[in-house]
Design an enzyme around this catalytic site. Structure first.
Site, PDB file in Angstrom:
ATOM      1  N   HIS A 305      15.190  33.650  90.285  1.00 45.72           N
ATOM      2  CA  HIS A 305      14.459  35.020  89.645  1.00 45.72           C
ATOM      3  C   HIS A 305      14.269  35.928  91.086  1.00 45.72           C
ATOM      4  CE1 HIS A 305      12.158  38.016  87.528  1.00 45.72           C
ATOM      5  NE2 HIS A 305      12.783  37.533  86.463  1.00 45.72           N
ATOM      6  N   ASP A 362      14.928  31.469  80.714  1.00 42.88           N
ATOM      7  CA  ASP A 362      16.126  31.064  80.052  1.00 42.88           C
ATOM      8  C   ASP A 362      16.399  29.449  80.109  1.00 42.88           C
ATOM      9  OD1 ASP A 362      16.773  33.708  79.127  1.00 42.88           O
ATOM     10  OD2 ASP A 362      17.466  34.213  81.290  1.00 42.88           O
TER      11      ASP A 362
END
Ligand code: CMC
Length: 428
Positions: A305, A362
């Site tokens: 991320h 996710d």
């Protein structure tokens, strides 16, 4: 005295103001740097650029903290629901019981799409990606609200509710059409997320009651995706909104920005990846070796991320929910076991440790969606339904910024310098 930073370049010193956020984040304000020095700042991909000051969502990526309007995501995930989180994000405070009810009633009032939009769905090919349909139909829905758009600020609450509610109806309709099934009308007696699942899977004249724990898990996924600071799609919505585009157009642009596999499309890419490994029987060591080999072009999807350099707090919550729901439903999904093993291998591997790569939201969300029979090409659509309140809140923040200007970044030009035009017959 307010804080200042100094920048020295080519023998000249420039004094720059420093702005300090409510969580003591310090940012050098370079807005007037060009006027005083001719310099611009360079940050390809906006890795270290505060594009705005915003009061909606706070992330501390080093410590894995996420808060909506100050409320920790863990508390919201446990005690709140998607509708309440949407209200909080858009209007800034948790609703009272009356405010919640009024907002929920507005969502119910506006859950139908204009009847003439039904034929528009039929003009898409059967295999049209639902993200394309969603974006197109959000814009189409805006065409049915011209009066509202003219007074969008005055009736902002209604506009926000309409968009959140209709997005759900459009999303379910796109699935039904792709399956050659009749569209289901929404029901007055069902709350937001159960109504979505009813529109997806209900059959005419047949009672259909989804498992309440599954509904809760999907609702929690929507809540956890509801906002995430200046990500790619939210920045897009702000960018489009800054040019004074209307709410529908701005959010339709957000849907497109969300689509790609590095952003919202990662939930699809994770399941594709896990399925490939499962079906091929490839060892995890061999797969991880490919991920580490940059020339392979393969990434560990659902990992890493831009902001989190620690656990994504959403991933922790979704993983726990995944275990809970699959257990309750008695589903043994081989992809869940595989995902856990893959996570374990990655978290003990120097490549991922060094780069601080952890599972993101996710990594496990798709396994819950599979358990709910949501088809793969609808996963990112669910992300979009969830992110809609965040987009709306950010659009509203941009439009109500008293010092707001159109978003218009600069570039460092690296193309050819001036050269004379060459007539076509002389080129070669
Ligand atoms: N697998 C393998 N290597 C990775 C991964 C990954 N998933 N993510 C980052 N890296 C490596 C990258 O190659 C780079 O290595 P090096 O320093 O040797 O060049 C380093 O880690 C830093 O990566 P980056 O690409 O500079 O990081 P970024 O901040 O630009 O990208 C990201 C963030 C999310 C796009 C990226 O981590 C990624 O591609 N992850 C997989 C896709 C994914 O799961 N996306 C969902 C993000 S969370 C939900 C959302 O925002 O939609």
């Amino acid at each position: 005295m307010s804080a200042k930073a100094t920048l020295t370049y080519a023998g000249k010193t420039h004094e720059l103001p420093v702005i300090i956020g409510s969580e003591d984040e310090h940012a050098i304000d370079i807005m007037k740097l060009r006027a005083g020095s001719g310099l611009i700042t360079y940050d390809d991909g906006f890795g270290n650029t505060g594009s705005c000051a915003g009061g909606i969502t706070y992330i501390d990526g080093e410590n894995g903290i996420l808060r909506y309007r100050g409320y920790p995501i863990e508390q919201l995930a446990e005690h709140s629901d998607f509708v309440e989180a949407a209200y909080l994000l858009i209007f800034g405070e948790l609703p009272t019981q009356t405010e919640y009810q009024e907002f929920d009633d507005l969502l119910t009032d506006h859950m139908f799409i204009h009847e003439s939009m039904r034929s528009q769905f039929e003009s898409f090919p059967d295999d049209a990606p639902p993200m394309a349909i969603l974006s197109a139909m959000i814009n189409a829905a805006g065409c049915f609200e011209p009066a509202l758009r003219a007074v969008e600020e005055k009736r902002f609450k209604e506009s926000a509710a309409r968009l959140i509610s209709k997005t759900r109806t459009i999303a379910a309709a796109s699935y039904r059409i792709s399956q050659g099934l009749p569209m289901n009308y929404p029901r007055f007696d069902l709350p937001y997320t159960a109504n979505f699942l009813h529109m997806m899977f209900g059959m005419p004249n047949k009672d259909w009651t989804p498992d309440p724990d599954l509904v809760r898990a999907i609702d929690q996924i929507l809540l956890l995706h509801a906002d995430h600071e200046q990500n790619c799609s939210t920045s897009t919505v702000r960018m489009v909104g800054s040019g004074m585009a209307n709410l529908y157009a701005s959010c339709a642009a957000g849907v497109c920005a969300l689509w790609g596999p590095l952003h919202g499309g990662a939930n699809v890419a994770v399941i594709d990846m896990l399925t490939r490994i499962h079906e091929s029987g490839e060892s995890l060591d061999s797969f991880i070796a490919k991920v580490k080999d940059k020339s392979s072009g393969i990434r560990l999807m659902g990992f890493g991320h831009r902001v989190y350099k620690n656990f994504d707090p959403r991933a922790k919550i979704i993983k726990a929910s995944c275990d809970r729901v699959l257990d309750k439903l008695g589903i043994q999904d081989p992809l869940l076991e595989l995902a856990k093993k893959l996570e374990d291998v990655a978290l003990h591997d120097e490549y991922f440790i060094e780069r601080k790569l952890y599972p993101n939201c996710d990594f496990y969300s798709g396994i819950i969606m599979r358990a709910a029979n949501i088809p793969l090409n609808m996963f990112t659509v669910l992300f979009a339904i969830g992110r809609m309140p965040g987009w709306i809140a950010n659009w509203h923040e941009v439009r109500n910024n008293p010092n707001g200007r159109i978003y218009r970044p600069r570039q460092v030009y690296t193309g050819p310098t001036e050269r004379p035009y060459v007539p076509i017959e002389k080129r070669g």
